[in-house]
Design an enzyme around this catalytic site. Structure first.
Site, PDB file in Angstrom:
ATOM      1  N   ARG A  81      -9.979  -3.896   8.625  1.00  0.00           N
ATOM      2  CA  ARG A  81     -10.441  -4.041   7.195  1.00  0.00           C
ATOM      3  C   ARG A  81     -11.791  -4.102   7.472  1.00  0.00           C
ATOM      4  O   ARG A  81     -12.538  -3.765   6.694  1.00  0.00           O
ATOM      5  CB  ARG A  81      -9.788  -5.161   6.693  1.00  0.00           C
ATOM      6  N   TYR A 127     -15.682   9.152 -15.988  1.00  0.00           N
ATOM      7  CA  TYR A 127     -14.169   9.431 -15.877  1.00  0.00           C
ATOM      8  C   TYR A 127     -13.599   8.045 -16.489  1.00  0.00           C
ATOM      9  O   TYR A 127     -14.333   7.034 -16.659  1.00  0.00           O
ATOM     10  CB  TYR A 127     -13.972   9.069 -14.140  1.00  0.00           C
ATOM     11  N   ASP A 132     -22.869   8.622  -9.325  1.00  0.00           N
ATOM     12  CA  ASP A 132     -21.389   9.202  -8.889  1.00  0.00           C
ATOM     13  C   ASP A 132     -21.526  10.741  -8.740  1.00  0.00           C
ATOM     14  O   ASP A 132     -21.750  11.510  -9.561  1.00  0.00           O
ATOM     15  CB  ASP A 132     -20.254   8.698 -10.004  1.00  0.00           C
ATOM     16  N   LYS A 135     -11.415  14.188  -4.207  1.00  0.00           N
ATOM     17  CA  LYS A 135     -11.435  15.405  -4.972  1.00  0.00           C
ATOM     18  C   LYS A 135     -12.090  16.341  -3.926  1.00  0.00           C
ATOM     19  O   LYS A 135     -11.478  16.764  -3.027  1.00  0.00           O
ATOM     20  CB  LYS A 135     -12.616  14.994  -5.950  1.00  0.00           C
TER      21      LYS A 135
HETATM   22  N1  LCS Z   1     -15.493   9.379 -10.096  1.00  0.00           N
HETATM   23  C1  LCS Z   1     -15.127  10.404 -10.787  1.00  0.00           C
HETATM   24  C2  LCS Z   1     -16.106  11.308 -11.343  1.00  0.00           C
HETATM   25  C3  LCS Z   1     -13.916  10.977 -10.823  1.00  0.00           C
HETATM   26  O1  LCS Z   1     -13.615  12.040 -11.502  1.00  0.00           O
HETATM   27  C4  LCS Z   1     -12.933   9.811 -10.548  1.00  0.00           C
HETATM   28  C5  LCS Z   1     -11.314  10.323 -10.585  1.00  0.00           C
HETATM   29  C6  LCS Z   1     -13.156   8.731  -9.944  1.00  0.00           C
HETATM   30  C7  LCS Z   1     -14.610   8.465  -9.869  1.00  0.00           C
HETATM   31  C8  LCS Z   1     -12.298   7.763  -9.333  1.00  0.00           C
HETATM   32  O2  LCS Z   1     -11.669   8.226  -8.144  1.00  0.00           O
HETATM   33  P1  LCS Z   1     -10.203   7.950  -7.487  1.00  0.00           P
HETATM   34  O3  LCS Z   1     -10.353   6.495  -7.563  1.00  0.00           O
HETATM   35  O4  LCS Z   1      -9.192   8.480  -8.424  1.00  0.00           O
HETATM   36  O5  LCS Z   1     -10.483   8.408  -6.086  1.00  0.00           O
HETATM   37  N2  LCS Z   1     -10.952  11.431 -11.656  1.00  0.00           N
HETATM   38  C9  LCS Z   1      -9.824  11.852 -11.790  1.00  0.00           C
HETATM   39  C10 LCS Z   1      -9.844  12.661 -12.783  1.00  0.00           C
HETATM   40  O6  LCS Z   1     -10.351  13.466 -13.521  1.00  0.00           O
HETATM   41  N3  LCS Z   1      -8.465  13.281 -12.889  1.00  0.00           N
HETATM   42  O7  LCS Z   1      -7.635  12.137 -12.074  1.00  0.00           O
HETATM   43  C11 LCS Z   1      -8.650  11.512 -11.301  1.00  0.00           C
END
Ligand code: LCS
Length: 403
Positions: free
Chosen positions: A59, A112, A184, A209
């Site tokens: 961790r 998001y 971000d 992503k």
């Molecule tokens: N930032 C952006 C720009 C995102 O599109 C997402 C998730 C996150 C942070 C969060 O990331 P995660 O915790 O899912 O790794 N975006 C998503 C979307 O547009 N569709 O499903 C997840």
């Protein structure tokens, strides 16, 4: 670090965060262990006090995870990275480290959905105030800055509207007001946009992503510019506990090796798809950073080296037509997430941005008819053929029969 500092990004993605394996393994091995043995009690105590560097417990630090952290930090041009169990864990860890009760946060309106819920519903319960604005408008940011504003948080391009904030201008406004700029960079990746070059203080990612690129890991990353930020965030992450596993770190690190090739193909395919959509008789509007019709086209050209793989669009038949289209794709999958090798379509108002609520979506210009495509790396003619067959007018129910 195996990389010469001046190596190009195409080289850095292949060699970044190179692991110094005692057995000379070219690929970083997976240290699938929760804990590390001490030579003796003094050694354990020296590691805990920080007198000696080494691994204690996964961790806190793990060699496989650390190799990925070094890699993403090198690509972003940052000081260090901190791998997290998801993009949301990265955002949450960052904001709860930088902000305390009584502080104020300014956040982009188009983000998001769960990020919006975090800043508008969860952080206020801890006494952190938040104002949501259109961060593509520097005057709008300036007008909501307060004496207690500690962070300006920007997602650019914004999910799912692809609105673009001018990072150079936003960082000037934030810094003038004594706030840090957190960006971000998920949609662009460091291959297309490096926010530190434009004045950002911290960069966050959903590794889930484009960085991983293969839709088989959920992960996040925080990249910082200095040691002080690093130690504050490392302490917070260690105590909140939202870390990435060694196996998932290995997969993301492997995915990054092809980031340059994939991003080039995502950009080329998405450009072709966006032009196809723009000329399609059933399509009312298209939003893509590589089209001259994008309101911040010039800003995109200044701060990015490519348009990315994300497109938003609306059909003339509105929501009913969009639903019919999404139910009719064959090659593309109807699925949330983005940035993988496969093309995905989804409906933000009822899926990724449903949790924001109708009023927050209206404020961020996320219309009910908006369809989002994550353009994959398949043959682009196949993608276009699939979208074309899904948009045939006879698929669209007459208004009286639609939901
Ligand atoms: N930032 C952006 C720009 C995102 O599109 C997402 C998730 C996150 C942070 C969060 O990331 P995660 O915790 O899912 O790794 N975006 C998503 C979307 O547009 N569709 O499903 C997840």
């Amino acid at each position: 670090m195996k990389n010469p500092d001046d190596a190009s990004l195409e080289t850095k993605v292949v060699h970044g965060g190179a692991y110094r394996c005692p057995h000379m393994a070219v690929t970083p091995p997976i240290h699938q262990t929760s804990t590390f043995a001490f030579r003796d009690v003094d050694h354990g105590a020296a590691l805990f006090s920080g007198e000696e560097k080494g691994y204690i417990y996964s961790r806190m630090l793990n060699p496989t995870v650390e190799a990925l952290e070094e890699c993403v930090a090198e690509l972003e041009g940052g000081h260090a990275g901190l791998a997290c169990g998801s993009g949301m864990a990265a955002i949450n860890t960052t904001l709860t480290t930088l902000l305390c009760a009584g502080d104020h946060l300014v956040c982009s309106d188009a983000v998001y959905g769960p990020t919006c819920t975090l800043v508008e519903s969860i952080l206020p319960r801890c006494g952190i105030e938040c104002t949501v604005v259109d961060t593509s408008n520097a005057d709008a940011i300036q007008s909501v800055m307060r004496d207690n504003t500690k962070v300006v948080y920007v997602e650019t391009p914004g999910n799912p509207t692809l609105v673009i904030s001018d990072l150079e201008t936003v960082s000037q406004v934030a810094h003038r007001g004594g706030a840090l700029l957190v960006v971000d960079n998920t949609f662009m990746t460091p291959f297309l946009q490096q926010p530190f070059r434009w004045g950002a203080d911290i960069v966050v990612h959903s590794l889930t992503k484009f960085l991983n690129g293969h839709a088989d890991v959920v992960g996040g990353m925080i990249v910082v510019k200095d040691e002080d930020q690093y130690s504050r965030l490392r302490k917070q992450l260690n105590h909140l506990g939202g870390v990435l596993s060694p196996f998932d770190s290995f997969l993301v690190h492997r995915g990054i090796k092809t980031l340059a090739l994939r991003m080039e193909r995502h950009c080329a395919n998405a450009t072709r798809v966006a032009r196809f959509l723009e000329s399609h008789p059933e399509v009312e509007w298209v939003r893509f950073p590589g089209l001259k019709s994008h309101p911040q086209y010039e800003v995109a050209r200044k701060q990015t080296s490519g348009p990315g793989g994300m497109i938003s669009f609306g059909l003339k038949g509105g929501l009913a037509a969009g639903r019919a289209m999404m139910n009719s794709v064959k090659l593309c999958s109807l699925a949330v997430s983005l940035g993988g090798v496969e093309s995905l379509v989804q409906h933000p108002a009822s899926m990724t941005h449903a949790s924001m609520g109708a009023e927050a979506r209206r404020r961020a210009s996320i219309s009910d008819g908006l369809v989002r495509i994550s353009v994959g790396i398949e043959n682009v003619d196949d993608i276009i053929r699939d979208l074309d067959q899904a948009m045939q007018p006879n698929r669209i129910p007459a208004p009286s029969t639609c939901c």
